[in-house]
Write a protein that holds these residues in place. Sequence first.
Motif, PDB file in Angstrom:
ATOM      1  N   ILE A   1       0.867  -1.184   0.000  1.00  0.00           N
ATOM      2  CA  ILE A   1       0.000   0.000   0.000  1.00  0.00           C
ATOM      3  C   ILE A   1       0.897   1.224   0.000  1.00  0.00           C
ATOM      4  CG2 ILE A   1      -1.805   1.266   1.228  1.00  0.00           C
ATOM      5  CD1 ILE A   1      -2.278  -1.591   2.671  1.00  0.00           C
ATOM      6  N   THR A   2       0.797   2.036  -1.036  1.00  0.00           N
ATOM      7  CA  THR A   2       1.672   3.201  -1.133  1.00  0.00           C
ATOM      8  C   THR A   2       0.928   4.345  -1.811  1.00  0.00           C
ATOM      9  OG1 THR A   2       3.808   4.009  -1.956  1.00  0.00           O
ATOM     10  CG2 THR A   2       2.654   2.402  -3.321  1.00  0.00           C
ATOM     11  N   ALA A   3       1.263   5.575  -1.402  1.00  0.00           N
ATOM     12  CA  ALA A   3       0.584   6.738  -1.977  1.00  0.00           C
ATOM     13  C   ALA A   3       1.488   7.960  -1.950  1.00  0.00           C
ATOM     14  CB  ALA A   3      -0.718   7.021  -1.242  1.00  0.00           C
ATOM     15  N   GLY A   4       2.737   7.766  -2.327  1.00  0.00           N
ATOM     16  CA  GLY A   4       3.654   8.893  -2.337  1.00  0.00           C
ATOM     17  C   GLY A   4       4.127   9.261  -0.948  1.00  0.00           C
ATOM     18  N   SER A   5       4.896  10.322  -0.851  1.00  0.00           N
ATOM     19  CA  SER A   5       5.550  10.666   0.413  1.00  0.00           C
ATOM     20  C   SER A   5       4.568  11.042   1.514  1.00  0.00           C
ATOM     21  CB  SER A   5       6.531  11.823   0.190  1.00  0.00           C
ATOM     22  OG  SER A   5       5.854  12.965  -0.310  1.00  0.00           O
TER      23      SER A   5
ATOM     24  N   THR B   1       2.517   5.085   5.066  1.00  0.00           N
ATOM     25  CA  THR B   1       1.502   6.019   5.546  1.00  0.00           C
ATOM     26  C   THR B   1       1.807   7.487   5.304  1.00  0.00           C
ATOM     27  OG1 THR B   1       2.544   6.227   7.714  1.00  0.00           O
ATOM     28  CG2 THR B   1       0.945   4.440   7.424  1.00  0.00           C
ATOM     29  N   GLY B   2       3.102   7.845   5.121  1.00  0.00           N
ATOM     30  CA  GLY B   2       3.498   9.241   5.213  1.00  0.00           C
ATOM     31  C   GLY B   2       3.831   9.557   6.658  1.00  0.00           C
ATOM     32  N   GLU B   3       4.693  10.529   6.868  1.00  0.00           N
ATOM     33  CA  GLU B   3       5.201  10.826   8.218  1.00  0.00           C
ATOM     34  C   GLU B   3       4.094  11.249   9.182  1.00  0.00           C
ATOM     35  OE1 GLU B   3       7.764  10.690  11.122  1.00  0.00           O
ATOM     36  OE2 GLU B   3       8.536  10.436   9.087  1.00  0.00           O
ATOM     37  N   LYS B   4       3.196  12.131   8.736  1.00  0.00           N
ATOM     38  CA  LYS B   4       2.201  12.694   9.643  1.00  0.00           C
ATOM     39  C   LYS B   4       1.203  11.657  10.148  1.00  0.00           C
ATOM     40  CE  LYS B   4       2.368  17.393   7.756  1.00  0.00           C
ATOM     41  NZ  LYS B   4       1.590  18.481   7.088  1.00  0.00           N
ATOM     42  N   ALA B   5       0.938  10.647   9.355  1.00  0.00           N
ATOM     43  CA  ALA B   5      -0.086   9.669   9.732  1.00  0.00           C
ATOM     44  C   ALA B   5       0.484   8.383  10.302  1.00  0.00           C
ATOM     45  CB  ALA B   5      -0.959   9.344   8.522  1.00  0.00           C
ATOM     46  N   LEU B   6       1.800   8.308  10.470  1.00  0.00           N
ATOM     47  CA  LEU B   6       2.411   7.057  10.922  1.00  0.00           C
ATOM     48  C   LEU B   6       1.883   6.631  12.290  1.00  0.00           C
ATOM     49  CD1 LEU B   6       4.455   4.764  10.627  1.00  0.00           C
ATOM     50  CD2 LEU B   6       6.182   6.285  11.613  1.00  0.00           C
TER      51      LEU B   6
END
Length: 327
Positions: free
Chosen positions: A150-154, A184-189
């Motif tokens: 599952i990936t969606a960019g940075s 997830t991206g940093e903010k949502a980790l």
Amino acid sequence: MRFVGTARGIETRLVPEAGFPLELIRVGQLKNVSVATRVRTMADLPLGVMRCLKLMRSFRPNVVVGVGGYASGPAMMAAILLRVPALAYEPNAVPGLANRLVGKYVGAAAVNFEETAKYFRNAVVTGVPVREAIFAVPDKVPGPNPRLLITAGSNGAKIFNETLPEIAGRLLERVPGLTIVHQTGEKALASTTEAYLSSGVNRARVTVTAFLSDMPAEYATADLVLARAGSTVAELAAAGKPSLLVPLPTAADDHQRKNAELVVKGGGAEMLLQRELTPEVLLERLVCLLTDGERLRTMSVAARAMGKPGALRRIGEMVVGLAEAGG
């Protein structure tokens, strides 16, 4: 060589780090913004063109390459006014506003899809520059222990970060042997990790990470990729990866949906619109794909057939050709 960008773009960090000079102009958005923002952008646009005219008169470039960002419009307009050879690069199925405005006036264009060529003069389907290591990802034969990436960019994707933890337990139960890698991206980790923990899933079968540092390795182990449909579609084709694409609904000109439609047409992906995505719908779509090895194999072959190796070399040759012809 010089780059032109805006103060809020990632070019302010990447270009100086690479050792190249960066010239900044002031220009904003016209699409999907407030009336006030559009008015400011329209006021800034002629100033941006004038700034680029001044830069080009002093720098005297042999060729200008536009990649469709905010700064691209004024820079390409200035090049056309000064009769400097210009090349437009367009990775998406439908060009953004900047490339649409200059498309019929540029010397040539490098595009990713055949369907995009109609927007430009002298368009060549070059593909998108993708690392050779991704083209070298070996074919993966679906087996008893599939892996979902599952990936969606940075920045990740909120819809994935909220929905996957909710359905992960049932997904792992219905697809025995499945493992999940979720970027997830940093903010949502932290919040996404906590959501998985609260769901009670087997931690050994789920990896949650802010970033994926080795994409070739991740693609090599993935049987199916759940992703957005921006520039990722070129990597998925290069790696020969079957995918379920959920286009970002707020993308300019709905270009992600149009990207996804072309990949689906080519047989390399399935598409699920975000407005139709519910936990139950996503669960069923993932289960159907992950338990159908023949379908995954067919999609993999189709995806790889859409890959275009050597894109960077071909685009470079086009740039050199324009420069030599204009000199």
